[in-house]
Design a protein around this motif. Structure first.
Motif, PDB file in Angstrom:
ATOM      1  N   GLU A 109       0.816  -1.212   0.000  1.00 58.22           N
ATOM      2  CA  GLU A 109       0.000   0.000   0.000  1.00 58.22           C
ATOM      3  C   GLU A 109       0.857   1.272   0.000  1.00 58.22           C
ATOM      4  N   THR A 110       2.063   1.186   0.538  1.00 59.78           N
ATOM      5  CA  THR A 110       2.871   2.378   0.795  1.00 59.78           C
ATOM      6  C   THR A 110       3.871   2.704  -0.307  1.00 59.78           C
ATOM      7  N   LEU A 111       4.596   1.702  -0.783  1.00 61.78           N
ATOM      8  CA  LEU A 111       5.684   1.946  -1.721  1.00 61.78           C
ATOM      9  C   LEU A 111       5.164   2.317  -3.115  1.00 61.78           C
ATOM     10  N   LYS A 112       5.844   3.248  -3.751  1.00 65.20           N
ATOM     11  CA  LYS A 112       5.449   3.696  -5.086  1.00 65.20           C
ATOM     12  C   LYS A 112       6.688   3.784  -5.982  1.00 65.20           C
ATOM     13  N   PRO A 137       3.644  -4.211 -10.286  1.00 67.42           N
ATOM     14  CA  PRO A 137       5.104  -3.999 -10.256  1.00 67.42           C
ATOM     15  C   PRO A 137       5.413  -2.548  -9.912  1.00 67.42           C
ATOM     16  N   ARG A 138       6.558  -2.331  -9.302  1.00 71.13           N
ATOM     17  CA  ARG A 138       6.974  -0.985  -8.974  1.00 71.13           C
ATOM     18  C   ARG A 138       8.468  -0.813  -9.190  1.00 71.13           C
ATOM     19  N   ARG A 139       8.852   0.315  -9.719  1.00 69.45           N
ATOM     20  CA  ARG A 139      10.260   0.598  -9.958  1.00 69.45           C
ATOM     21  C   ARG A 139      10.876   1.139  -8.666  1.00 69.45           C
ATOM     22  N   ILE A 140      11.053   0.241  -7.707  1.00 72.43           N
ATOM     23  CA  ILE A 140      11.664   0.637  -6.443  1.00 72.43           C
ATOM     24  C   ILE A 140      13.082   0.081  -6.371  1.00 72.43           C
ATOM     25  N   GLN A 141      13.853   0.643  -5.471  1.00 78.34           N
ATOM     26  CA  GLN A 141      15.207   0.146  -5.226  1.00 78.34           C
ATOM     27  C   GLN A 141      15.252  -0.376  -3.795  1.00 78.34           C
ATOM     28  N   VAL A 142      15.682  -1.618  -3.640  1.00 79.12           N
ATOM     29  CA  VAL A 142      15.763  -2.252  -2.320  1.00 79.12           C
ATOM     30  C   VAL A 142      17.235  -2.383  -1.959  1.00 79.12           C
ATOM     31  N   LEU A 143      17.614  -1.790  -0.839  1.00 78.01           N
ATOM     32  CA  LEU A 143      19.016  -1.740  -0.446  1.00 78.01           C
ATOM     33  C   LEU A 143      19.277  -2.552   0.822  1.00 78.01           C
ATOM     34  N   GLN A 144      20.397  -3.192   0.853  1.00 78.38           N
ATOM     35  CA  GLN A 144      20.846  -3.954   2.011  1.00 78.38           C
ATOM     36  C   GLN A 144      21.449  -2.983   3.022  1.00 78.38           C
ATOM     37  N   LEU A 145      20.792  -2.822   4.170  1.00 75.79           N
ATOM     38  CA  LEU A 145      21.223  -1.819   5.143  1.00 75.79           C
ATOM     39  C   LEU A 145      22.470  -2.210   5.922  1.00 75.79           C
ATOM     40  N   ALA A 167      13.164  -7.217  -3.910  1.00 79.53           N
ATOM     41  CA  ALA A 167      13.301  -6.552  -5.209  1.00 79.53           C
ATOM     42  C   ALA A 167      12.602  -7.354  -6.297  1.00 79.53           C
ATOM     43  N   GLN A 168      12.751  -8.660  -6.274  1.00 77.25           N
ATOM     44  CA  GLN A 168      12.098  -9.524  -7.256  1.00 77.25           C
ATOM     45  C   GLN A 168      10.583  -9.439  -7.147  1.00 77.25           C
ATOM     46  N   ALA A 169      10.069  -9.407  -5.918  1.00 75.16           N
ATOM     47  CA  ALA A 169       8.619  -9.365  -5.712  1.00 75.16           C
ATOM     48  C   ALA A 169       8.008  -8.121  -6.359  1.00 75.16           C
ATOM     49  N   PHE A 170       8.687  -6.987  -6.236  1.00 77.69           N
ATOM     50  CA  PHE A 170       8.178  -5.730  -6.793  1.00 77.69           C
ATOM     51  C   PHE A 170       8.664  -5.488  -8.226  1.00 77.69           C
TER      52      PHE A 170
END
Length: 323
Positions: A109-112, A137-145, A167-170
């Motif tokens: 619901e939150t990520l865009k 799908p969303r063009r997000i970037q998932v980073l390893q903190l 990242a794969q899920a989105f």
């Protein structure tokens, strides 16, 4: 479990189809296929274990709006999501799975498009990522903190694996941090942070829009925690004597959410404690085990903006209060 060939898996899928789709009883299936009823039951169990069958309940988890409102008012949170326990459940695994499901729905619901989110690790993180079923799908970037775990850590819940899976899920992109979480030598740590690929990743980590983390209680005993392999029992007891109540993103904090004054907190490779406090929106997913003290510390220290937990923990937090 031994490796099954395509013919065996096809037969198991057929049994599952007859049972779940066509509504046939296990006895009827056994008679048609000349199986024993026990063999049919085993096939259905394997169908779940092999993800041949997946269940989706098209009704949201029950939330306690009353507890959510009280948490936001008491602790100044921007958002709180509380999974209601309808039957006094005491199973840690069930609670963690439900909290993870609620977190997965919240992320959807939150990520865009264009958002970046940093990810920590742990069992609640694993459940949140595992249950992600984005509506689009969303063009997000998932980073390893944070850096990576020890070799004997459960790789299913390791931060690198979770970053890639989210990242794969989105259908977004993953940014990995190619370093260990903890380095004992200050010299080695400084040299690693000078490496171009690590330095570039750290720059991206500092600019994330969201951070998703669990919160751990330092006193609880569970062998596959974030610090497994790094932290000795002697060192843990020393940290507790110094006032550590829990940790998030690897950093040990005291009861007021302050970074504990100990060299262990200065040898982590990952987002710095100071930069974590600057992230615009930190989502904490924590519950199942009694983590009241550690969650309360994060709330008192204003380290998080959104808390996703269960009703049992929410009630305890409100009983103790913000003071």
């Amino acid at each position: 479990m031994r490796q099954m060939d395509e013919e065996e898996l096809a037969l198991i899928a057929e049994v599952a189809r007859m049972y779940y789709i066509e509504g046939m009883s296990q006895l009827d299936i056994a008679n048609i296929l000349f199986f024993s009823k026990a063999k049919v039951s085993r096939a259905l169990r394997i169908a779940q274990e092999k993800n041949i069958v997946e269940f989706q309940i098209n009704y949201p988890l029950k939330r306690s709006i009353k507890l959510e409102t009280k948490l936001k008012r008491e602790f100044g949170l921007k958002e709180a999501l509380v999974v209601s326990d309808l039957y006094d459940n005491h199973s840690t695994e069930i609670s963690i799975k439900r909290i993870g499901e609620m977190a997965a729905n919240y992320l959807d619901e939150t990520l865009k498009d264009g958002d970046s989110i940093g990810l920590a690790w742990g069992r609640t993180m694993y459940q949140a990522v595992r249950q992600l079923k984005p509506s689009s799908p969303r063009r997000i970037q998932v980073l390893q903190l944070m850096g990576n775990s020890m070799e004997d850590y459960n790789m299913d819940i390791d931060v690198t694996t979770l970053t890639e899976r989210m990242a794969q899920a989105f259908q977004g992109t993953a940014v990995r941090l190619y370093a260990p979480m903890y380095v004992n030598s200050d010299i080695v740590r400084k040299e690693l942070l000078r490496e171009p690929i690590i330095r570039k990743t750290m720059d991206k980590i500092r600019a994330v829009d969201y951070a998703l983390t669990g919160i751990a209680d330092v006193s609880l005993e569970y062998p596959k925690s974030t610090w497994a392999g790094y932290l000795t029992e002697h060192k843990k007891q020393e940290l507790i004597r110094k006032g550590a109540v829990g940790y998030l993103c690897g950093y040990f904090v005291d009861k007021n959410g302050n970074k504990l004054s100990d060299p262990i907190n200065d040898k982590i490779i990952g987002i710095s404690f100071e930069d974590l406090k600057k992230v615009p929106y930190v989502i904490a997913v924590a519950g199942g085990l009694d983590k009241t003290n550690s969650i309360l510390a994060a709330l008192r220290g204003k380290l998080i903006h959104c808390l996703i937990t269960d009703s049992r923990i929410a009630k305890k937090l409100l009983e103790v209060g913000g003071s």
